[in-house]
Each structure stands twice: as C-alpha cells, then as structure tokens.
Design a protein around this motif. Structure first.
Motif, mmCIF file in Angstrom:
data_model
loop_
_atom_site.group_PDB
_atom_site.id
_atom_site.type_symbol
_atom_site.label_atom_id
_atom_site.label_comp_id
_atom_site.label_asym_id
_atom_site.label_seq_id
_atom_site.Cartn_x
_atom_site.Cartn_y
_atom_site.Cartn_z
ATOM 1 N N GLU A 173 -5.178 -16.010 10.483
ATOM 2 C CA GLU A 173 -4.845 -14.613 10.345
ATOM 3 C C GLU A 173 -4.326 -14.320 8.958
ATOM 4 O OE1 GLU A 173 -3.022 -13.266 14.517
ATOM 5 O OE2 GLU A 173 -1.810 -15.064 13.540
ATOM 6 N N ILE A 174 -5.145 -13.095 8.397
ATOM 7 C CA ILE A 174 -4.650 -12.611 7.292
ATOM 8 C C ILE A 174 -4.174 -11.496 7.576
ATOM 9 C CG2 ILE A 174 -5.312 -11.931 4.730
ATOM 10 C CD1 ILE A 174 -7.951 -13.774 5.107
ATOM 11 N N GLU A 175 -2.892 -11.137 7.235
ATOM 12 C CA GLU A 175 -1.843 -9.803 7.396
ATOM 13 C C GLU A 175 -1.764 -9.374 6.485
ATOM 14 O OE1 GLU A 175 0.548 -10.835 10.617
ATOM 15 O OE2 GLU A 175 0.256 -13.121 10.600
ATOM 16 N N GLY A 176 -1.686 -7.902 6.518
ATOM 17 C CA GLY A 176 -1.274 -7.021 5.627
ATOM 18 C C GLY A 176 -1.904 -6.750 4.388
ATOM 19 N N MET A 177 -3.194 -7.071 4.330
ATOM 20 C CA MET A 177 -4.085 -6.805 3.268
ATOM 21 C C MET A 177 -3.814 -4.999 2.899
ATOM 22 S SD MET A 177 -7.395 -9.235 3.997
ATOM 23 C CE MET A 177 -7.287 -9.012 5.559
ATOM 24 N N LYS A 178 -3.690 -4.722 1.714
ATOM 25 C CA LYS A 178 -3.520 -3.463 1.522
ATOM 26 C C LYS A 178 -4.621 -3.030 0.348
ATOM 27 C CE LYS A 178 1.283 -3.144 2.028
ATOM 28 N NZ LYS A 178 1.210 -3.806 3.561
ATOM 29 N N PHE A 179 -5.412 -1.887 0.713
ATOM 30 C CA PHE A 179 -6.394 -1.294 -0.217
ATOM 31 C C PHE A 179 -6.324 0.229 -0.376
ATOM 32 C CE2 PHE A 179 -7.889 -5.166 2.236
ATOM 33 C CZ PHE A 179 -8.578 -5.724 0.969
ATOM 34 N N TYR A 180 -6.596 0.502 -1.559
ATOM 35 C CA TYR A 180 -6.988 1.935 -1.906
ATOM 36 C C TYR A 180 -8.342 2.507 -1.631
ATOM 37 C CZ TYR A 180 -5.691 6.702 -3.106
ATOM 38 O OH TYR A 180 -5.513 8.108 -3.011
ATOM 39 N N ALA A 181 -8.903 3.084 -0.941
ATOM 40 C CA ALA A 181 -10.288 3.285 -0.391
ATOM 41 C C ALA A 181 -10.687 4.834 -0.075
ATOM 42 C CB ALA A 181 -10.860 2.414 0.365
ATOM 43 N N TYR A 182 -11.789 4.897 0.040
ATOM 44 C CA TYR A 182 -12.283 6.246 0.152
ATOM 45 C C TYR A 182 -12.986 6.605 1.297
ATOM 46 C CZ TYR A 182 -10.684 6.438 -4.535
ATOM 47 O OH TYR A 182 -10.113 6.307 -5.914
ATOM 48 N N HIS A 183 -12.531 6.142 2.598
ATOM 49 C CA HIS A 183 -13.163 6.540 3.796
ATOM 50 C C HIS A 183 -12.530 7.623 4.330
ATOM 51 C CE1 HIS A 183 -14.399 2.293 3.111
ATOM 52 N NE2 HIS A 183 -13.094 1.871 3.205
ATOM 53 N N GLY A 184 -13.189 8.376 5.151
ATOM 54 C CA GLY A 184 -12.874 9.408 5.911
ATOM 55 C C GLY A 184 -13.805 10.540 6.097
ATOM 56 N N HIS A 185 -13.795 11.243 7.422
ATOM 57 C CA HIS A 185 -14.772 12.095 7.749
ATOM 58 C C HIS A 185 -14.896 13.462 6.690
ATOM 59 C CE1 HIS A 185 -16.898 14.950 10.265
ATOM 60 N NE2 HIS A 185 -16.067 15.949 10.116
ATOM 61 N N PHE A 186 -13.636 13.838 6.203
ATOM 62 C CA PHE A 186 -13.381 15.032 5.535
ATOM 63 C C PHE A 186 -13.979 14.562 3.878
ATOM 64 C CE2 PHE A 186 -10.490 15.534 8.982
ATOM 65 C CZ PHE A 186 -11.112 16.834 9.505
ATOM 66 N N ALA A 187 -14.538 15.669 3.363
ATOM 67 C CA ALA A 187 -15.110 15.477 1.739
ATOM 68 C C ALA A 187 -14.001 15.010 0.929
ATOM 69 C CB ALA A 187 -15.919 16.556 1.289
ATOM 70 N N ALA A 188 -12.855 15.709 1.163
ATOM 71 C CA ALA A 188 -11.584 15.445 0.289
ATOM 72 C C ALA A 188 -11.090 13.943 0.309
ATOM 73 C CB ALA A 188 -10.587 16.370 0.673
ATOM 74 N N GLU A 189 -11.223 13.413 1.553
ATOM 75 C CA GLU A 189 -10.754 12.037 1.846
ATOM 76 C C GLU A 189 -11.509 11.028 1.128
ATOM 77 O OE1 GLU A 189 -9.321 11.028 6.217
ATOM 78 O OE2 GLU A 189 -11.070 12.301 6.381
ATOM 79 N N GLN A 190 -13.040 11.669 0.684
ATOM 80 C CA GLN A 190 -13.805 10.541 0.169
ATOM 81 C C GLN A 190 -13.880 10.719 -1.244
ATOM 82 O OE1 GLN A 190 -18.013 10.015 1.561
ATOM 83 N NE2 GLN A 190 -17.212 9.446 3.537
ATOM 84 N N ILE A 191 -13.002 11.828 -1.706
ATOM 85 C CA ILE A 191 -12.797 12.065 -3.183
ATOM 86 C C ILE A 191 -11.509 11.551 -3.761
ATOM 87 C CG2 ILE A 191 -12.688 13.958 -4.854
ATOM 88 C CD1 ILE A 191 -14.711 15.521 -3.454
ATOM 89 N N VAL A 192 -10.550 12.004 -2.892
ATOM 90 C CA VAL A 192 -8.958 11.658 -3.279
ATOM 91 C C VAL A 192 -8.732 10.315 -2.693
ATOM 92 C CG1 VAL A 192 -6.647 12.233 -2.647
ATOM 93 C CG2 VAL A 192 -8.189 14.211 -2.899
ATOM 94 N N GLY A 193 -9.097 9.646 -1.682
ATOM 95 C CA GLY A 193 -8.949 8.572 -1.111
ATOM 96 C C GLY A 193 -7.660 8.350 -0.361
ATOM 97 N N ASN A 194 -7.338 7.028 0.084
ATOM 98 C CA ASN A 194 -5.951 6.945 0.855
ATOM 99 C C ASN A 194 -5.725 5.237 1.000
ATOM 100 O OD1 ASN A 194 -4.038 7.385 2.557
ATOM 101 N ND2 ASN A 194 -5.273 8.327 4.132
ATOM 102 N N ASN A 195 -4.591 5.135 1.363
ATOM 103 C CA ASN A 195 -4.187 3.749 1.584
ATOM 104 C C ASN A 195 -4.524 3.237 2.990
ATOM 105 O OD1 ASN A 195 -2.605 3.094 -1.026
ATOM 106 N ND2 ASN A 195 -1.509 4.802 -0.214
#
Length: 116
Positions: A5-27
């Motif tokens: 098990e690999i737990e708690g991997m953290k990434f900043y990425a650009y996934h999301g349905h809304f255009a802003a999510e793919q520009i601003v990104g999220n944790n």
C-alpha cells in the motif's frame, strides 16, 4: 500473496469538469493497494524479485500530470499503466481524492475508487 500500500501521495494537478479547474488546478491525494506474490522477494531480499513501489509511485505521478475531466478517467488510466508496466500485480485498487472540490459547499474531499 502480499499487499503493498502506498498511502497519502499528494499531487497538484489539473483534473476537473470545469474549465477553471483545468487552468487553476487543485490538490489531490492518491492511495494505491497492490496485491502481488511477495514470496521470492521475501526469500531473496532482492529488489529484482519484488514489485518496485518506487517505480509504481513514478508511474502514478506521471499519469497524474495528464489532464482529465473526471477522476474516474484518471483512476482508469493509472490502473491501465500499472498493469501494463508491472506484470507482478495480481489485483489493484486506486483511490483518488480531490481536496476542497468546487461544489458550492464546504467539504474536505471527494473521492473515486476503482479496483481491478
């Protein structure tokens, strides 16, 4: 049979349905559970006999950098890549959580889990 098990991997990425999510990104936070035969590695103490979880992490990191509209798609792409690159995997479960999703209310995360 063994479980890695690999737990708690953290990434900043650009996934999301809304255009802003793919520009601003999220944790995002990722958890993976892999079932594999660990007998040879336990006996030999040799990485060549094991499922290299550093390489697993690098694979997940690589796939997380490719934009997707849905967490379901990211999860599937990660599972596909893991099975393609690591034939020692017998069963896998991936959980991806989007932290503080923009859903019009206060919540910690939303998660998708796929298993194969």
């Amino acid at each position: 049979m063994g479980v890695i098990e690999i737990e708690g991997m953290k990434f900043y990425a650009y996934h999301g349905h809304f255009a802003a999510e793919q520009i601003v990104g999220n944790n995002f936070e990722v958890y993976v559970r892999l079932e594999t035969n660990c007998v040879a590695a336990a006996e030999s103490d040799n990485l060549d006999d094991a499922l290299n979880y550093q390489a697993v992490y690098e694979t997940i990191k690589e796939v997380m950098q490719e934009k997707s509209a849905l967490l379901e798609n990211v999860s599937k792409r990660i599972l596909d890549a893991l099975y393609d690159r690591f034939p020692k995997i017998e069963k896998a479960r991936i959980k991806i959580s989007k932290m503080n999703p923009p859903m019009g209310g206060e919540m910690e995360r939303v998660s998708v889990t796929l298993e194969r």
